[in-house]
Motif scaffolding. Structure first.
Motif, short mmCIF file in Angstrom:
data_model
loop_
_atom_site.label_atom_id
_atom_site.label_comp_id
_atom_site.label_asym_id
_atom_site.label_seq_id
_atom_site.Cartn_x
_atom_site.Cartn_y
_atom_site.Cartn_z
N ALA A 1 -82.72 -23.80 -37.94
CA ALA A 1 -81.50 -24.52 -37.60
C ALA A 1 -81.84 -25.69 -36.68
O ALA A 1 -82.89 -25.70 -36.04
N GLU A 2 -80.94 -26.64 -36.62
CA GLU A 2 -81.09 -27.75 -35.68
C GLU A 2 -80.43 -27.32 -34.36
O GLU A 2 -79.30 -26.81 -34.38
N PHE A 3 -81.11 -27.48 -33.24
CA PHE A 3 -80.53 -27.11 -31.94
C PHE A 3 -80.34 -28.37 -31.10
O PHE A 3 -81.26 -29.17 -30.95
N LEU A 4 -79.14 -28.54 -30.55
CA LEU A 4 -78.86 -29.65 -29.65
C LEU A 4 -78.56 -29.05 -28.28
O LEU A 4 -77.47 -28.53 -28.04
N VAL B 1 -75.05 -26.34 -31.01
CA VAL B 1 -74.97 -27.15 -29.80
C VAL B 1 -74.79 -26.23 -28.61
O VAL B 1 -73.94 -25.33 -28.63
N GLU B 2 -75.64 -26.41 -27.58
CA GLU B 2 -75.62 -25.53 -26.40
C GLU B 2 -75.46 -26.39 -25.14
O GLU B 2 -76.21 -27.34 -24.94
N ARG B 3 -74.51 -26.01 -24.34
CA ARG B 3 -74.19 -26.79 -23.15
C ARG B 3 -75.36 -26.83 -22.15
O ARG B 3 -75.62 -27.84 -21.51
N SER C 1 -71.08 -23.72 -31.88
CA SER C 1 -71.10 -24.08 -30.45
C SER C 1 -71.52 -22.85 -29.67
O SER C 1 -70.85 -21.81 -29.72
N GLY C 2 -72.66 -22.95 -28.93
CA GLY C 2 -73.13 -21.83 -28.11
C GLY C 2 -74.40 -21.19 -28.64
O GLY C 2 -74.44 -20.73 -29.78
N ALA C 3 -75.44 -21.20 -27.81
CA ALA C 3 -76.70 -20.53 -28.17
C ALA C 3 -76.92 -19.34 -27.25
O ALA C 3 -77.95 -19.21 -26.59
N ASP D 1 -68.92 -29.39 -42.36
CA ASP D 1 -68.00 -28.69 -43.26
C ASP D 1 -67.20 -27.63 -42.50
O ASP D 1 -66.01 -27.45 -42.73
N LEU D 2 -67.90 -26.91 -41.62
CA LEU D 2 -67.25 -25.82 -40.87
C LEU D 2 -67.71 -25.85 -39.42
O LEU D 2 -68.80 -26.35 -39.11
N LEU D 3 -66.90 -25.25 -38.54
CA LEU D 3 -67.27 -25.15 -37.12
C LEU D 3 -67.02 -23.72 -36.65
O LEU D 3 -65.96 -23.14 -36.93
N VAL D 4 -68.01 -23.15 -35.92
CA VAL D 4 -67.83 -21.81 -35.36
C VAL D 4 -68.00 -21.88 -33.85
O VAL D 4 -69.02 -22.37 -33.34
N GLY D 5 -67.02 -21.39 -33.12
CA GLY D 5 -67.10 -21.31 -31.66
C GLY D 5 -67.74 -19.99 -31.27
O GLY D 5 -67.12 -18.94 -31.38
N ALA D 6 -69.01 -20.07 -30.81
CA ALA D 6 -69.71 -18.88 -30.30
C ALA D 6 -70.08 -19.19 -28.84
O ALA D 6 -71.16 -18.86 -28.38
N ASP D 7 -69.13 -19.84 -28.16
CA ASP D 7 -69.43 -20.35 -26.82
C ASP D 7 -68.81 -19.52 -25.71
O ASP D 7 -68.43 -20.02 -24.66
N GLY D 8 -68.73 -18.19 -25.96
CA GLY D 8 -68.50 -17.24 -24.89
C GLY D 8 -67.06 -17.12 -24.41
O GLY D 8 -66.12 -17.68 -24.98
N LEU D 9 -66.94 -16.37 -23.32
CA LEU D 9 -65.62 -16.04 -22.75
C LEU D 9 -64.76 -17.28 -22.50
O LEU D 9 -63.55 -17.26 -22.72
N HIS D 10 -65.40 -18.35 -22.02
CA HIS D 10 -64.64 -19.56 -21.68
C HIS D 10 -64.81 -20.63 -22.77
O HIS D 10 -65.02 -21.80 -22.49
#
Ligand SMILES: Cc1cc2nc3c(=O)[nH]c(=O)nc-3n(C[C@H](O)[C@H](O)[C@H](O)COP(=O)(O)OP(=O)(O)OC[C@H]3O[C@@H](n4cnc5c(N)ncnc54)[C@H](O)[C@@H]3O)c2cc1C
Length: 394
Positions: free
Chosen positions: A120-123, A32-34, A9-11, A151-160
């Motif tokens: 990678a796939e980008f959403l 996935v990028e908001r 999560s987070g580009a 299989d796995l999830l990584v939160g790279a979606d910043g401070l918030h």
């Protein structure tokens, strides 16, 4: 390999770097990028230390150098624009034998995205709304895309981080306001200072114009206790806070403030650190600012790249044991992040002195070149937790 599909999560900076390295190790990453596009705002940041090695191994160092801001100095001015202090950044960099490059944050994000987009796939324009993990994987519901299992999830979606909120708990438990708010905006053209950053300070406030290679950027920072109802997404509130904080400021501030009120590109946030006892839970891990924001003065982007590289390497080393990989990643990367979180107050004291006396001493110190400038450089390094070269020790 059991853990093959990884949702990130987070580009921003960490996300694309991780996607690139996971793909290189044979995983199948989805990002996935908001936002609808890679976000372009933010102050110039430094690629340094381990991040230089990571970028070199990705083959993107020439692009990073091409996008470098090439700033040679930082001038401090008084209310009339007269120079009252200066730091020769070019001399400091070459004295330190440094390979670091300063470039606009948005350019770094774009370079990392370009390097990883084919792997990678980008959403874009989407985000996670619900997570359910069990022993075999993580079920993810998106705002727009259909529900999927990874299989796995990584939160790279910043401070918030939303991943942190959904899996570790509310932000208030982990995010610590450092007593400063910061804003940046693009000025949409060149600035007459050439290759110098120009900064104007009053007690507890700083306004700077960064030439940023012909696409100048305004920077505001002010000391303030946490605003009780602060909402990092409420641009109207940000503009009001900025206007109130700088209402009586001189130099070019009135003009910049007027522009900030019209800007549709204003970045405004609390300068905050993130501290969590653990960076993973089961099949979910956190990376970059989501796990360990060091705050504005602390090398967040370089750490994000280094952390992504380490996480991918540990997952590759233990592809069937994500818990072991997450533990190893955390223990290695915490050793880099911890010291940098310690020294932020010193950097803030130099850039945003709290008192009139502090502003005067800082300005005087920069005029007593080179020893004082070296001391200032050391202050920045201390804040970032790196070791000074012997010949610069004062
Ligand atoms: C627009 C912007 C401007 C910034 N400006 C500055 C600055 O001026 N000075 C400074 O020191 N630091 C700034 N930062 C923070 C800095 O980029 C980070 O400290 C550092 O780069 C660490 O990178 P990161 O990848 O962990 O986080 P970030 O670079 O913050 O990237 C996080 C990414 O996640 C995305 N995202 C957020 N929420 C979600 C969600 N729910 N679902 C999916 N995606 C999501 C964001 O849009 C962003 O692309 C800025 C960050 C952003 C996003």
């Amino acid at each position: 390999m059991k853990n093959q599909t990884v949702l990130i999560s987070g580009a921003g900076i960490a996300g694309p770097t991780l996607a690139y390295w996971l793909a290189r190790h044979g995983f199948r990453p989805t990002v996935v990028e908001r936002s609808a596009v890679v976000r372009s705002s933010g102050s110039p940041i430094d690629v340094r230390g381990r991040a230089v090695e990571v970028a070199e191994r990705m083959g993107i160092m020439p692009r990073i150098r091409d996008a470098g801001t090439d700033v040679i100095g930082m001038r401090f001015v008084n209310a009339n624009g007269r120079q009252v202090g200066r730091v020769n950044m070019r001399a400091l960099r070459s004295a330190a034998g440094s390979r670091e490059v300063e470039l606009p944050r948005g350019d770094l994000a774009s370079i990392l995205y370009a390097a990883s987009r084919e792997h990678a796939e980008f959403l874009f324009d989407d985000f996670i709304v619900k997570l359910d993990q069990d022993a075999g994987g993580v079920d993810v519901s998106f705002n727009r895309a259909p529900r999927r299992r990874f299989d796995l999830l990584v939160g790279a979606d910043g401070l918030h981080s939303a991943v942190r909120r959904l899996s570790f708990g509310p932000e208030s438990g982990f995010v610590r306001h450092m007593g400063i708010y910061v804003a940046t905006m693009r000025l949409g053209g060149p600035f007459e200072s050439g290759r110098e950053v120009v900064m104007y300070n009053t007690p507890g406030r700083a306004v700077a114009i960064h030439p940023s290679r012909g696409d100048a950027l305004a920077f505001f920072a002010f000391r303030s206790a946490a605003v009780p109802d602060f909402d990092y997404r409420d641009t109207g509130q940000h503009k009001r806070l900025l206007a109130a904080a700088f209402a009586d400021a001189a130099w070019r501030v009135p003009e910049l403030l007027t522009r900030s009120q019209r800007s549709d590109d204003l970045y405004f946030d609390s300068v905050s650190q993130v501290r969590l006892p653990h960076w993973s839970q089961g099949r979910i891990a956190l990376l970059g600012d989501a796990a360990s924001s060091v705050s504005l003065f602390g090398d967040g982007s370089s750490l994000a790249m280094a952390g992504a590289f380490t996480l991918a390497a540990e997952l590759a080393a233990a592809p069937n044991d994500h818990e072991l990989a997450f533990r190893r990643y955390e223990s290695k990367h915490r050793a880099l992040v911890g010291p940098k979180q310690q020294g932020v107050a010193q950097a803030a004291a130099l850039l945003i002195p709290a008192t009139r006396f502090g502003v005067a001493v800082r300005n005087l110190a920069t005029r007593l070149w080179p020893a004082a400038a070296a001391a200032m450089w050391l202050g920045r390094r201390l804040a970032r937790g790196s070791k000074p070269p012997d010949h610069l020790t004062v």
